[in-house]
Design a protein around this motif. Structure first.
Motif, PDB file in Angstrom:
ATOM      1  N   THR A  60       3.782  24.482  13.274  1.00 36.14           N
ATOM      2  CA  THR A  60       3.003  23.347  12.759  1.00 36.14           C
ATOM      3  C   THR A  60       3.917  22.379  12.005  1.00 36.14           C
ATOM      4  N   LYS A  61       3.472  21.133  11.911  1.00 36.11           N
ATOM      5  CA  LYS A  61       4.185  20.089  11.154  1.00 36.11           C
ATOM      6  C   LYS A  61       3.193  19.419  10.224  1.00 36.11           C
ATOM      7  N   THR A  62       3.725  18.796   9.178  1.00 34.73           N
ATOM      8  CA  THR A  62       2.869  18.080   8.234  1.00 34.73           C
ATOM      9  C   THR A  62       3.298  16.622   8.149  1.00 34.73           C
ATOM     10  N   PHE A  63       2.331  15.743   8.045  1.00 30.40           N
ATOM     11  CA  PHE A  63       2.549  14.318   7.800  1.00 30.40           C
ATOM     12  C   PHE A  63       1.966  14.000   6.419  1.00 30.40           C
ATOM     13  N   SER A  64       2.556  13.033   5.726  1.00 27.22           N
ATOM     14  CA  SER A  64       1.937  12.601   4.468  1.00 27.22           C
ATOM     15  C   SER A  64       2.109  11.105   4.258  1.00 27.22           C
ATOM     16  N   THR A  65       1.219  10.562   3.436  1.00 22.05           N
ATOM     17  CA  THR A  65       1.436   9.204   2.943  1.00 22.05           C
ATOM     18  C   THR A  65       2.474   9.282   1.833  1.00 22.05           C
ATOM     19  N   LEU A  66       3.166   8.195   1.610  1.00 18.42           N
ATOM     20  CA  LEU A  66       4.115   8.094   0.492  1.00 18.42           C
ATOM     21  C   LEU A  66       3.931   6.713  -0.115  1.00 18.42           C
ATOM     22  N   GLY A  67       3.408   6.690  -1.319  1.00 13.89           N
ATOM     23  CA  GLY A  67       3.223   5.400  -1.974  1.00 13.89           C
ATOM     24  C   GLY A  67       1.778   5.052  -2.263  1.00 13.89           C
ATOM     25  N   LEU A  68       0.823   5.793  -1.673  1.00 10.97           N
ATOM     26  CA  LEU A  68      -0.580   5.558  -2.024  1.00 10.97           C
ATOM     27  C   LEU A  68      -0.782   5.786  -3.523  1.00 10.97           C
ATOM     28  N   SER A  69      -0.035   6.746  -4.064  1.00 10.65           N
ATOM     29  CA  SER A  69      -0.194   7.093  -5.493  1.00 10.65           C
ATOM     30  C   SER A  69       0.406   6.055  -6.441  1.00 10.65           C
ATOM     31  N   ARG A  70       0.975   4.983  -5.894  1.00 13.08           N
ATOM     32  CA  ARG A  70       1.401   3.889  -6.780  1.00 13.08           C
ATOM     33  C   ARG A  70       0.197   3.207  -7.414  1.00 13.08           C
ATOM     34  N   VAL A  71      -0.945   3.275  -6.712  1.00 12.65           N
ATOM     35  CA  VAL A  71      -2.144   2.558  -7.161  1.00 12.65           C
ATOM     36  C   VAL A  71      -3.161   3.553  -7.705  1.00 12.65           C
ATOM     37  N   PRO A  72      -3.610   3.375  -8.959  1.00 10.96           N
ATOM     38  CA  PRO A  72      -4.665   4.261  -9.463  1.00 10.96           C
ATOM     39  C   PRO A  72      -5.978   3.959  -8.764  1.00 10.96           C
ATOM     40  N   LEU A  73      -6.629   5.009  -8.284  1.00 13.44           N
ATOM     41  CA  LEU A  73      -7.927   4.880  -7.635  1.00 13.44           C
ATOM     42  C   LEU A  73      -8.981   5.467  -8.566  1.00 13.44           C
ATOM     43  N   THR A  74     -10.227   5.124  -8.345  1.00  9.90           N
ATOM     44  CA  THR A  74     -11.288   5.576  -9.246  1.00  9.90           C
ATOM     45  C   THR A  74     -12.153   6.625  -8.562  1.00  9.90           C
ATOM     46  N   SER A  75     -12.500   7.665  -9.320  1.00 13.84           N
ATOM     47  CA  SER A  75     -13.458   8.651  -8.806  1.00 13.84           C
ATOM     48  C   SER A  75     -14.860   8.057  -8.905  1.00 13.84           C
ATOM     49  N   TYR A  76     -15.589   8.038  -7.789  1.00 14.93           N
ATOM     50  CA  TYR A  76     -16.949   7.493  -7.821  1.00 14.93           C
ATOM     51  C   TYR A  76     -17.924   8.468  -8.489  1.00 14.93           C
ATOM     52  N   VAL A  77     -17.447   9.681  -8.801  1.00 16.09           N
ATOM     53  CA  VAL A  77     -18.292  10.665  -9.489  1.00 16.09           C
ATOM     54  C   VAL A  77     -18.093  10.581 -11.001  1.00 16.09           C
ATOM     55  N   SER A  78     -16.830  10.688 -11.439  1.00 13.83           N
ATOM     56  CA  SER A  78     -16.558  10.750 -12.881  1.00 13.83           C
ATOM     57  C   SER A  78     -16.133   9.413 -13.484  1.00 13.83           C
ATOM     58  N   GLY A  79     -15.718   8.474 -12.606  1.00 11.21           N
ATOM     59  CA  GLY A  79     -15.200   7.207 -13.120  1.00 11.21           C
ATOM     60  C   GLY A  79     -13.756   7.290 -13.586  1.00 11.21           C
ATOM     61  N   LEU A 111      -7.233   1.743  -0.666  1.00 17.86           N
ATOM     62  CA  LEU A 111      -6.666   0.604  -1.399  1.00 17.86           C
ATOM     63  C   LEU A 111      -7.648  -0.562  -1.464  1.00 17.86           C
ATOM     64  N   ASP A 112      -8.380  -0.784  -0.373  1.00 20.15           N
ATOM     65  CA  ASP A 112      -9.363  -1.872  -0.350  1.00 20.15           C
ATOM     66  C   ASP A 112     -10.504  -1.621  -1.331  1.00 20.15           C
ATOM     67  N   SER A 113     -10.948  -0.379  -1.374  1.00 24.15           N
ATOM     68  CA  SER A 113     -12.109  -0.047  -2.223  1.00 24.15           C
ATOM     69  C   SER A 113     -11.686   0.367  -3.632  1.00 24.15           C
ATOM     70  N   ARG A 114     -10.383   0.659  -3.788  1.00 21.47           N
ATOM     71  CA  ARG A 114      -9.843   1.198  -5.059  1.00 21.47           C
ATOM     72  C   ARG A 114     -10.579   2.484  -5.468  1.00 21.47           C
ATOM     73  N   THR A 115     -11.052   3.208  -4.447  1.00 14.62           N
ATOM     74  CA  THR A 115     -11.809   4.435  -4.687  1.00 14.62           C
ATOM     75  C   THR A 115     -11.073   5.624  -4.091  1.00 14.62           C
ATOM     76  N   ALA A 116     -10.964   6.693  -4.867  1.00 14.45           N
ATOM     77  CA  ALA A 116     -10.278   7.901  -4.398  1.00 14.45           C
ATOM     78  C   ALA A 116     -11.161   8.663  -3.421  1.00 14.45           C
ATOM     79  N   PHE A 117     -10.520   9.392  -2.517  1.00 12.17           N
ATOM     80  CA  PHE A 117     -11.239  10.331  -1.660  1.00 12.17           C
ATOM     81  C   PHE A 117     -11.339  11.659  -2.399  1.00 12.17           C
ATOM     82  N   LEU A 118     -12.536  12.198  -2.460  1.00 14.02           N
ATOM     83  CA  LEU A 118     -12.773  13.448  -3.180  1.00 14.02           C
ATOM     84  C   LEU A 118     -13.058  14.580  -2.208  1.00 14.02           C
ATOM     85  N   ARG A 119     -12.830  15.796  -2.675  1.00  8.11           N
ATOM     86  CA  ARG A 119     -13.123  16.975  -1.856  1.00  8.11           C
ATOM     87  C   ARG A 119     -14.584  16.924  -1.396  1.00  8.11           C
ATOM     88  N   GLY A 120     -14.797  17.120  -0.110  1.00  8.21           N
ATOM     89  CA  GLY A 120     -16.147  17.087   0.432  1.00  8.21           C
ATOM     90  C   GLY A 120     -16.529  15.759   1.061  1.00  8.21           C
TER      91      GLY A 120
END
Length: 205
Positions: A60-79, A111-120
């Motif tokens: 197996t191989k893994t791919f990842s983003t690099l640089g998404l974490s430059r931008v703080p995203l918001t949790s739509y659950v906790s804020g 990045l467009d929504s400034r919203t983080a993806f959460l588990r689930g």
């Protein structure tokens, strides 16, 4: 690879934190084999995409983003603010497919929504992700096939980067999650133990 050298020159985190983060990624995923800064048309991607020499299992191989974490995203659950990078795991023999484009597209959504993806979370269904018509959506989870140490990388006291695993799922599975909640879906995954890396797998619903 060029990307490896380029990334080392790009100081996304002050005080060499990017180097430490790359080291964290390579400790878990093997060395960066190659990467993408631009799409097929030569246009700049919203984030860099890297491909590593290893995945959680042999073959197996893994791919990842690099640089998404430059931008703080918001949790739509906790804020709360969340910093995250996305990963995708595939079998080595299938090549790259459109995995880099997929990771870039999902990053652009965040990045467009400034919203983080959460588990689930479920992204889609939006039609077949790959050639096989079965898998039409993406499920967001913790990197369950990896050691717990890969779940997050602590940059400093104020900032931790969360690793989010994108798992291709069927439209029936997406519907099941929407109706029953992600905990029930993960219970089913534990019970039936499907191969979540196999992009030709059958639906468990």
């Amino acid at each position: 690879s060029n990307l490896r050298r380029n990334i080392s020159k790009v100081s996304i985190y002050e005080g060499g934190q990017m180097d430490k983060f790359i080291q964290f990624l390579e400790n878990h995923l093997g060395t960066i084999e190659c990467g993408w800064n631009n799409d097929d048309r030569g246009e700049r991607l919203p984030v860099q995409i890297a491909k590593y020499s290893k995945g959680p299992f042999s073959g197996t191989k893994t791919f990842s983003t690099l640089g998404l974490s430059r931008v703080p995203l918001t949790s739509y659950v906790s804020g709360k603010q969340i910093w995250q990078e996305l990963i995708f795991v595939s079998y080595s023999h299938i090549g790259n497919l459109n995995i880099p484009a997929l990771l870039a597209q999902v990053s652009q959504m965040a990045l467009d929504s400034r919203t983080a993806f959460l588990r689930g979370d479920v992204i889609g269904p939006n039609g077949p992700i790959f050639d096989d018509p079965n898998l039409e959506a993406l499920y967001v989870s913790i990197p369950g096939y990896f050691p717990d140490s890969f779940d997050a990388f602590k940059v400093d006291d104020k900032k931790t980067i969360i690793m989010a695993w994108l798992i291709p799922i069927t439209s029936k599975e997406a519907e099941f999650i929407r109706q029953n909640g992600w905990e029930e879906f993960e219970d089913k995954l534990e019970e039936l133990d499907p191969d979540l890396i196999d992009i030709k797998r059958e639906s468990i619903i």
